[in-house]
Write a protein that holds these residues in place. Structure first.
Motif, mmCIF file in Angstrom:
data_model
loop_
_atom_site.group_PDB
_atom_site.id
_atom_site.type_symbol
_atom_site.label_atom_id
_atom_site.label_comp_id
_atom_site.label_asym_id
_atom_site.label_seq_id
_atom_site.Cartn_x
_atom_site.Cartn_y
_atom_site.Cartn_z
ATOM 1 N N SER A 62 53.532 30.187 38.317
ATOM 2 C CA SER A 62 53.728 28.836 37.108
ATOM 3 C C SER A 62 54.792 30.332 36.266
ATOM 4 O O SER A 62 55.910 29.932 35.830
ATOM 5 C CB SER A 62 53.006 29.097 36.711
ATOM 6 O OG SER A 62 53.170 28.555 35.363
ATOM 7 N N ALA A 63 54.799 31.513 36.087
ATOM 8 C CA ALA A 63 55.394 32.358 34.999
ATOM 9 C C ALA A 63 57.128 32.694 35.663
ATOM 10 O O ALA A 63 58.036 32.270 34.873
ATOM 11 C CB ALA A 63 54.865 34.601 35.055
ATOM 12 N N LEU A 106 47.098 25.478 39.387
ATOM 13 C CA LEU A 106 46.188 25.190 39.377
ATOM 14 C C LEU A 106 45.536 25.405 40.878
ATOM 15 O O LEU A 106 46.878 25.469 42.125
ATOM 16 C CB LEU A 106 45.294 23.660 39.640
ATOM 17 C CG LEU A 106 45.626 22.395 37.992
ATOM 18 C CD1 LEU A 106 45.699 21.646 38.458
ATOM 19 C CD2 LEU A 106 44.698 23.223 36.941
ATOM 20 N N PRO A 107 43.627 25.478 40.936
ATOM 21 C CA PRO A 107 43.706 26.101 42.292
ATOM 22 C C PRO A 107 43.716 25.394 43.664
ATOM 23 O O PRO A 107 43.650 23.852 42.934
ATOM 24 C CB PRO A 107 42.021 27.087 42.171
ATOM 25 C CG PRO A 107 41.833 25.909 41.037
ATOM 26 C CD PRO A 107 43.360 26.567 40.502
ATOM 27 N N PHE A 159 45.657 27.659 32.053
ATOM 28 C CA PHE A 159 46.916 27.108 33.092
ATOM 29 C C PHE A 159 47.844 27.141 33.125
ATOM 30 O O PHE A 159 48.460 27.342 34.328
ATOM 31 C CB PHE A 159 46.279 26.229 33.574
ATOM 32 C CG PHE A 159 44.020 25.838 33.992
ATOM 33 C CD1 PHE A 159 44.389 26.785 35.560
ATOM 34 C CD2 PHE A 159 43.718 25.411 33.711
ATOM 35 C CE1 PHE A 159 43.104 26.678 36.076
ATOM 36 C CE2 PHE A 159 42.117 26.053 33.904
ATOM 37 C CZ PHE A 159 41.746 26.773 35.100
ATOM 38 N N SER A 160 48.303 27.848 31.972
ATOM 39 C CA SER A 160 49.670 27.272 31.530
ATOM 40 C C SER A 160 50.154 29.104 30.854
ATOM 41 O O SER A 160 51.003 29.052 29.357
ATOM 42 C CB SER A 160 49.838 26.757 31.167
ATOM 43 O OG SER A 160 50.107 25.671 30.899
ATOM 44 N N PRO A 161 49.804 30.545 31.517
ATOM 45 C CA PRO A 161 49.798 31.559 31.408
ATOM 46 C C PRO A 161 51.618 31.678 30.766
ATOM 47 O O PRO A 161 52.283 31.603 31.439
ATOM 48 C CB PRO A 161 49.200 32.189 32.179
ATOM 49 C CG PRO A 161 49.502 31.803 33.396
ATOM 50 C CD PRO A 161 49.640 30.096 32.776
ATOM 51 N N GLN A 162 51.478 32.280 29.327
ATOM 52 C CA GLN A 162 52.865 32.946 28.869
ATOM 53 C C GLN A 162 53.109 34.434 30.114
ATOM 54 O O GLN A 162 52.616 35.647 30.549
ATOM 55 C CB GLN A 162 53.226 33.655 27.891
ATOM 56 C CG GLN A 162 53.202 32.381 26.936
ATOM 57 C CD GLN A 162 53.756 30.693 27.057
ATOM 58 O OE1 GLN A 162 55.038 31.800 26.723
ATOM 59 N NE2 GLN A 162 53.621 30.020 27.068
ATOM 60 N N PRO A 163 54.822 34.633 30.744
ATOM 61 C CA PRO A 163 55.396 35.390 32.272
ATOM 62 C C PRO A 163 55.230 36.672 31.150
ATOM 63 O O PRO A 163 55.226 36.870 29.962
ATOM 64 C CB PRO A 163 56.448 34.722 32.021
ATOM 65 C CG PRO A 163 56.499 34.003 31.083
ATOM 66 C CD PRO A 163 55.510 33.953 30.668
ATOM 67 N N SER A 164 54.391 37.757 31.518
ATOM 68 C CA SER A 164 54.359 38.740 31.550
ATOM 69 C C SER A 164 55.858 39.902 31.699
ATOM 70 O O SER A 164 56.289 39.711 32.511
ATOM 71 C CB SER A 164 53.317 39.653 31.521
ATOM 72 O OG SER A 164 53.103 39.828 32.668
ATOM 73 N N LEU A 165 55.792 40.819 31.552
ATOM 74 C CA LEU A 165 56.957 41.973 31.872
ATOM 75 C C LEU A 165 56.270 43.033 33.553
ATOM 76 O O LEU A 165 56.890 42.614 34.037
ATOM 77 C CB LEU A 165 56.599 43.478 31.436
ATOM 78 C CG LEU A 165 57.484 44.301 32.181
ATOM 79 C CD1 LEU A 165 58.849 43.840 31.467
ATOM 80 C CD2 LEU A 165 57.595 45.595 30.899
ATOM 81 N N GLU A 166 55.491 42.586 33.437
ATOM 82 C CA GLU A 166 54.640 42.728 34.977
ATOM 83 C C GLU A 166 54.953 41.799 35.616
ATOM 84 O O GLU A 166 55.327 42.016 37.542
ATOM 85 C CB GLU A 166 53.170 42.744 34.895
ATOM 86 C CG GLU A 166 52.731 44.473 34.308
ATOM 87 C CD GLU A 166 53.543 45.259 34.968
ATOM 88 O OE1 GLU A 166 53.844 45.375 36.573
ATOM 89 O OE2 GLU A 166 53.984 46.763 34.470
ATOM 90 N N ASP A 167 54.793 40.770 35.354
ATOM 91 C CA ASP A 167 55.106 39.304 36.276
ATOM 92 C C ASP A 167 56.996 39.128 36.898
ATOM 93 O O ASP A 167 57.056 39.041 37.703
ATOM 94 C CB ASP A 167 55.080 37.863 35.305
ATOM 95 C CG ASP A 167 53.431 37.857 35.350
ATOM 96 O OD1 ASP A 167 52.738 37.991 35.909
ATOM 97 O OD2 ASP A 167 53.337 36.831 33.932
#
Length: 781
Positions: free
Chosen positions: A486-487, A500-501, A708-716
């Motif tokens: 999703s990211a 979603l799983p 279920f719609s997370p914001q992308p992170s630097l680690e992503d």
């Protein structure tokens, strides 16, 4: 003239100096001599007026009326009709001709049938002089006699491309004038200026008759028709046709108040309007230069809504969806429509005993549980119909061609009043956007479901990842199987992506009802693997290499490999390879097992081994853990099932020696084995610890929780870049570069990664040095 004219011939003229003489000659050559020819010069700037006046001096049946300013053919015909003295009139454009018997044949038929509207055949002359093309065929009369509301229904059939050329008919003059009372005097129309008037005439007419005799010669391409769109001004001219049909909407509303069948009138108008919108889109796609197409379709979206453009194109010119899919704004959220979702269609290629089908069938169960009507649709034949749950509607598309299947699909959406579609084929076909647009044309939104990692297209060496991104606006939502996936799409600008799983399989549900940790193996460890025998993504031959290493470590073990033959691997080939590697005594492929035989084989094992290089949601992990088996696998860090899962032991990708070492270590450590087995059972329980009915209701009604719609992170971003490099390199090593346009393999890989890299850098500028290292690693010049 000594006798009153029986037919008035109205000739609108604007800069027709090259053709007007031939036009007037054809009018004057009529076998019916009792005619008048009313030429309305619409402020021509060439020699047209001089030519008209010369004919007026030559023959008293010719009259010339001049506009002081250009008012378009719409007003020229009005001027001519108001000046007509005959009871019937013909319309003759300044670049066409009449057959010599046109006026006589049409008038005799009108008198004989007491008709106020007479249709006749047409000859279409192409630029190269040819006749008899498909367009000519479409212009011929389709009905012999029509009365009352049937006139409109017959001349503007609902669901068929609209034809409204005035020059195909003889009109009662009073009828023609009456239609003009619904159009303001000063109205000018640049394009399609005859169809709006013809629609009103058809609505007002009481009797229509026709003859197949061809009485008119139409020269295709002389006027505005058939021209290339090489400038935005030309595109605007084509698109102005929509304003022409929009013009008469108020008139339709007025007529509906007294019309014998107001619902038919309104439906006919809406069908005609969508036909014009679709026609404009089709013409822009067919005739626009590549340098103009983007701007042309962008302009189209300023004069018609995206929904109308999709509906008009899908219903009347479905083949053009293959281009339109790249030129769409995002699907808007219609809260009222979302709240009223009742029927959901689940779509795949065919039903078969595979992962996608099993997921789809489980979704059907939970959607029904959530209160929705569910239908299953297969786009291809060959489905295993025994898999269809009792009481569930299942349909296979039957069309032979792609367009026929699209039309089948539209009919299904209409017949079953489908509100929402869940399409499970995004990674497996290039045609899903057209089906999404066709569904949208029938007022159904589409959710795209991705069944593998975002990197699967990179690994496969195809462009479906780009297709998903470019055509994501055709989707109401894009659903992936992990937060990292999703990211990725969020970073690529697909803001309506979620994860979603997958729902639990029957085996997982059954196992969790009796799941317990297993006892530690004593001296000998039984290993198991099950799935489809496929080496490209599941790397089943690596299982043999794991066995080779276990044997070298002196571990007493046996590995049972369960599953059906696949395209690139069979049990026979697998076992032959095991013999060549000297491990046939301790590893064996036994073919597919199902039901009790499968669970017996799993329960006889102590651990599950996986060597997959890429997966979306590997349910075999949860199925194994539900029966107490620790899992030994290659790293797939995005997998939802492996996150915070203490029952999984993972090593770096494609390292069978490291995997064997971990198995050997645990086999000799009973305490560690017990820890892993207990953790496996708990992880399996968590995999099923979702309210799937509520989740699917949330995704269908656009009320999915924000988690279920997370914001992308630097680690992503770091993880995604690393995975992109890894799978691009694996594609290269298999001889399948992601793209083939750049010359070097590294450049090809970089051309795939560069858009994602730029998106990441826009959010996380600190990653620039790392992105530069990736570029250098791929040796891009």
């Amino acid at each position: 003239m000594s006798t009153a004219p029986l037919v008035s011939i109205i000739v609108p003229v604007y800069n027709d100096e090259a053709t007007i003489a031939a036009t007037l000659d054809s009018a004057l050559a009529q076998s019916l001599s009792e005619i008048e020819i009313i030429c309305v010069d619409d402020a021509s700037t060439d020699a047209s007026l001089r030519i008209l006046e010369s004919y007026q001096e030559r023959d008293p049946r010719v009259r010339v009326i001049r506009h002081d300013r250009n008012l378009s053919a719409l007003q020229s015909r009005r001027t001519g009709a108001l000046s007509a003295s005959a009871d019937y009139l013909l319309v003759l454009d300044g670049d066409d001709e009449l057959e010599p018997n046109a006026a006589r044949v049409a008038l005799e038929l009108a008198h004989e049938a007491e008709a106020d509207l007479v249709g006749f055949g047409v000859t279409v002359i192409e630029k190269d002089g040819r006749t008899g093309g498909s367009y000519e065929g479409r212009l011929q009369p389709a009905h012999r006699v029509l009365d009352g509301a049937a006139v409109l229904q017959g001349l503007f059939p609902i669901g068929k491309p609209a034809q409204g050329q005035l020059w195909r008919y003889l009109f009662r003059t009073d009828l023609f004038r009456s239609a003009y009372t619904h159009i303001a005097d000063g109205t000018t129309l640049a394009r399609v200026n005859d169809l709006p008037l013809m629609f009103l005439i058809a609505a007002l007419a009481t009797r229509y008759v026709s003859t197949e005799t061809r009485l008119y010669r139409y020269h295709f391409g002389r006027g505005g028709s058939g021209q290339q769109v090489d400038t935005i001004e030309r595109a605007e001219f084509y698109a102005s046709a929509i304003a022409s049909i929009d013009l008469i909407r108020p008139a339709v509303d007025v007529l509906a108040e007294t019309y014998s069948d107001p619902a038919l009138l309104r439906e006919s108008y809406e069908s005609t309007r969508l036909s014009i919108v679709g026609y404009v889109c089709s013409q822009l796609i067919d005739r626009s230069d590549s340098t103009v197409l983007d701007d042309a379709l962008s302009h189209l979206h300023t004069v018609a809504s995206a929904d109308d453009i999709v509906r008009g194109t899908a219903r009347f010119y479905p083949a053009k969806l293959s281009t339109l899919k790249f030129h769409l704004p995002a699907v808007g959220t219609d809260d009222s429509a979302v709240a009223q979702v009742r029927s959901v269609a689940l779509v795949t290629s065919s039903l078969r005993s595979g992962g996608v089908t099993m997921v789809m069938l489980a979704q059907a169960h939970y959607l029904r549980q959530a209160g929705f009507e569910v239908i299953l649709v297969a786009r291809s034949g060959g489905s295993d119909r025994t898999l269809v749950p009792a009481g569930t509607t299942f349909i296979e598309l039957s069309g032979r061609t792609f367009v026929e299947r699209l039309q089948d699909w539209a009919a299904i959406c209409r017949r079953h009043q489908v509100d929402m579609v869940i399409d499970h084929q995004l990674l497996y076909t290039d045609r899903w956007p057209e089906f999404a647009l066709m569904a949208r044309a029938e007022h159904a939104r589409t959710i795209g479901w991705i069944h593998n990692s975002f990197a699967r297209p990179l690994y496969d060496g195809n462009d479906r990842l780009s297709l998903i991104e470019k055509c994501s606006n055709a989707l109401a939502r894009l659903v992936t199987l992990s937060p990292l996936d999703s990211a990725y799409f969020a970073l690529r600008g697909v803001s309506h992506s979620s994860y979603l799983p997958n729902p639990p399989s029957p085996l997982l549900n059954e196992s969790l009802s009796q799941s317990t940790a297993k006892k530690s193996p004593a001296g000998h460890i039984e290993l198991v693997w099950w799935g489809r025998l496929e080496d490209r993504t599941k790397k089943v031959l690596d299982l043999i290499e794991v066995a080779v290493q276990l044997k070298a470590f002196g571990v007493s073990f046996h590995l049972t490999v369960i599953g059906p033959d696949w395209e690139d691997m069979t049990a026979k080939r697998f076992n032959a390879h095991a013999r060549r590697r000297g491990v046939s005594d301790c590893v064996k492929a036994v073919g597919p097992l199902r039901g009790a035989r499968l669970t017996e084989a799993i329960d006889a094992a102590d651990a599950f081994v996986s060597t997959s290089i890429i997966e979306g949601y590997q349910l075999t992990i949860a199925e194994a853990q539900a029966r107490g088996l620790p899992v030994f696998m290659y790293e797939l860090p995005w997998l939802l099932l492996t996150q915070q899962n203490e029952g999984v032991v993972a090593v770096r990708q494609s390292d069978p020696r490291a995997l064997a070492a971990k198995i050997a270590e645990v086999a000799g450590n009973p305490v560690r084995y017990q820890q892993l087995s207990h953790a496996a059972v708990e992880a399996a329980k968590r995999a099923r610890d979702y309210d799937f009915a509520a989740l699917y209701r949330g995704v269908v009604t656009d009320t999915l929780p924000a988690e279920f719609s997370p914001q992308p992170s630097l680690e992503d971003a770091k993880e995604l870049l690393g995975l992109s490099v890894f799978y691009s390199e694996r594609a290269r090593s298999r001889g399948k570069s992601p793209l083939s346009v750049p010359t070097s393999r590294g450049a090809r890989a970089w051309s795939t990664l560069a858009p994602a890299g730029r998106a990441v850098l826009g959010l996380f500028p600190r990653l620039r040095p790392m992105v530069h290292r990736v570029k250098q690693r791929l040796r891009v010049d």
